[in-house]
Design an enzyme around this catalytic site. Structure first.
Site, PDB file in Angstrom:
ATOM      1  N   ASP A   1      -3.840   5.001   4.663  1.00 53.02           N
ATOM      2  CA  ASP A   1      -2.504   5.182   3.914  1.00 53.02           C
ATOM      3  C   ASP A   1      -2.172   6.643   3.853  1.00 53.02           C
ATOM      4  OD1 ASP A   1      -0.938   5.745   1.368  1.00 53.02           O
ATOM      5  OD2 ASP A   1      -1.753   3.844   0.748  1.00 53.02           O
TER       6      ASP A   1
ATOM      7  N   ARG B   1       0.810   8.003   2.019  1.00 49.42           N
ATOM      8  CA  ARG B   1       1.859   8.345   0.967  1.00 49.42           C
ATOM      9  C   ARG B   1       1.581   9.681   0.278  1.00 49.42           C
ATOM     10  NH1 ARG B   1       2.232   2.443  -1.531  1.00 49.42           N
ATOM     11  NH2 ARG B   1       0.039   2.507  -1.080  1.00 49.42           N
TER      12      ARG B   1
END
Ligand SMILES: [Zn+2]
Length: 417
Positions: free
Chosen positions: A327, A329
């Site tokens: 990830d 983000r």
């Protein structure tokens, strides 16, 4: 054909140290003392930022200039572009560590800096606020089925909804961004310089400029109901912070739960707004956990072709094999638009994500209820994702599978499409 197409001397940002005419004092409570964000390259002597306006679209602007369609010194005419509702200022705007990835004053520049704009300085809004009427088939269906009631104002009998929508460009205060993600500012600057192929030399040559307008996707907020309810402790706030998934959000791909979660979040927002509160959808352009869509589709193939088939136990592993991380983000940046709106409490948070929950609560936003997606909204091929997330500790009120169940193939084979 645009004017001023003649070649101008190239200003080498890597070799000049001119200082800035309009310095930025991030977190100042008076916008005039805080200073205007000047990302326009129309007059580079006034620029006080690294990068430029419009996020990733600055590259298209460059192409339009190169082709001669757009004047490099064009200034926007801001007549009648002002926000349709007032937002702020709120105390969160005056804490330099609270908002680090957007300019809290970005929607007000046409009024706050009218004198400078009238004097010819190219100062542009980085936030725009308008109204819209939206049509979501799932909401229309819920109205037709009598599951959701139209009120004639927030939700019409036709199933359409009235919203305030807000576009926010990224404006990064680099010291704050570095602190938020827990790295040294110079380490961050150097990595961004190198990883963009040397696109912004000032990242390493101009430590005196602390604002970066990165060429990344932006954020949009959709507000349902009365905005004043956000700061009224007696009225409820519902929220979903949604990270873009074009395949599901727009095209209805059934390998993940993104669109069902988004439309369910919208339903929760409308319900809260109808009770006198407000609903907030924050939509971030962070496709495929900010790994990008090519990586995401490669992961889909790897999941479906792996020995043992597509199963929850190997869900995160397949992503990490290809992307190197699960990830990107950076959820600690996510609360900024909510701080900007003045949010201090969310009564109904439509999300199962612990990363989002932790980001919000660690930055002082209270979450009263977490709302999970109803089981009947989970698409057929999305069980793998849902079971993997639950097993990884995502919030849920249903069954969490054991290791044997997680190892069973539950996703569709590529041959089955
Ligand atoms: Zn998705």
């Amino acid at each position: 054909m645009a004017e001023n197409r003649q070649l101008r001397a190239i200003s080498l940002t890597s070799h000049t140290h001119r200082g800035v005419k309009y310095p930025i004092q991030w977190g100042q409570s008076d916008p005039l003392q805080r200073g205007p964000i000047i990302g326009s390259i129309a007059d580079s002597s006034l620029k006080n930022t690294i990068g430029s306006h419009a996020g990733s679209y600055c590259v298209y602007r460059a192409m339009a200039v190169a082709k001669g369609d757009l004047s490099p010194v064009h200034k926007p005419d801001l007549t009648n572009t002002e926000p349709v509702v007032d937002i702020g200022p709120y105390p969160q705007w005056f804490d330099p560590a609270k908002i680090v990835s957007i300019d809290p004053w970005g929607h007000r520049v046409a009024s706050d800096f009218k004198a400078e704009i009238d004097a010819g300085v190219d100062i542009r809004p980085t936030i725009a606020i308008t109204k819209a009427r939206i049509t979501i088939p799932e909401i229309q269906y819920a109205v037709l089925q009598g599951l959701v009631k139209a009120d004639g104002k927030i939700l019409l009998a036709s199933g359409e909804a009235n919203v305030t929508k807000i576009a926010l460009e990224p404006v990064w205060h680099l010291p704050g961004i570095a602190e938020r993600i827990g790295v040294e500012e110079m380490t961050l600057r150097r990595a961004m310089f190198e990883q963009t192929g040397g696109m912004f030399p000032e990242l390493v040559t101009r430590p005196d400029i602390s604002i970066f307008m990165p060429p990344i996707g932006s954020t949009t907020i959709y507000l349902f109901g009365d905005i004043d309810a956000i700061t009224d402790p007696d009225r409820e706030v519902a929220c979903r912070v949604h990270d873009e998934c074009n395949g599901s959000d727009v095209f209805g791909s059934d390998i993940c739960t993104c669109r069902p979660y988004l439309t369910h979040g919208i339903e929760v927002c409308i319900g809260t707004a109808q009770k006198g509160g407000v609903g907030i959808i924050v939509y971030n352009r962070k496709e495929g956990r900010a790994l990008g869509e090519v990586t995401k589709f490669l992961v889909y193939n790897a999941r479906k072709r792996q020995t043992g088939g597509d199963r929850a136990a190997a869900y995160f592993e397949r992503t990490e094999c290809i992307a190197g991380v699960e990830d990107m983000r950076f959820q600690p940046l996510m609360p900024d638009p909510l701080h900007w709106l003045g949010v201090t409490r969310i009564d109904h948070m439509a999300s199962m994500s612990n990363m989002k929950f932790d980001a919000l609560t660690s930055q002082g936003i209270e979450i009263v209820n977490r709302v999970t997606i109803p089981d009947d909204l989970i698409p057929e091929d999305a069980r793998v994702e849902m079971d993997a997330k639950k097993a990884a500790g995502y919030f849920c009120d249903g069954e969490v599978l054991n290791s044997e169940q997680l190892a069973e193939k539950s996703g569709r084979d590529l041959e089955a499409y």
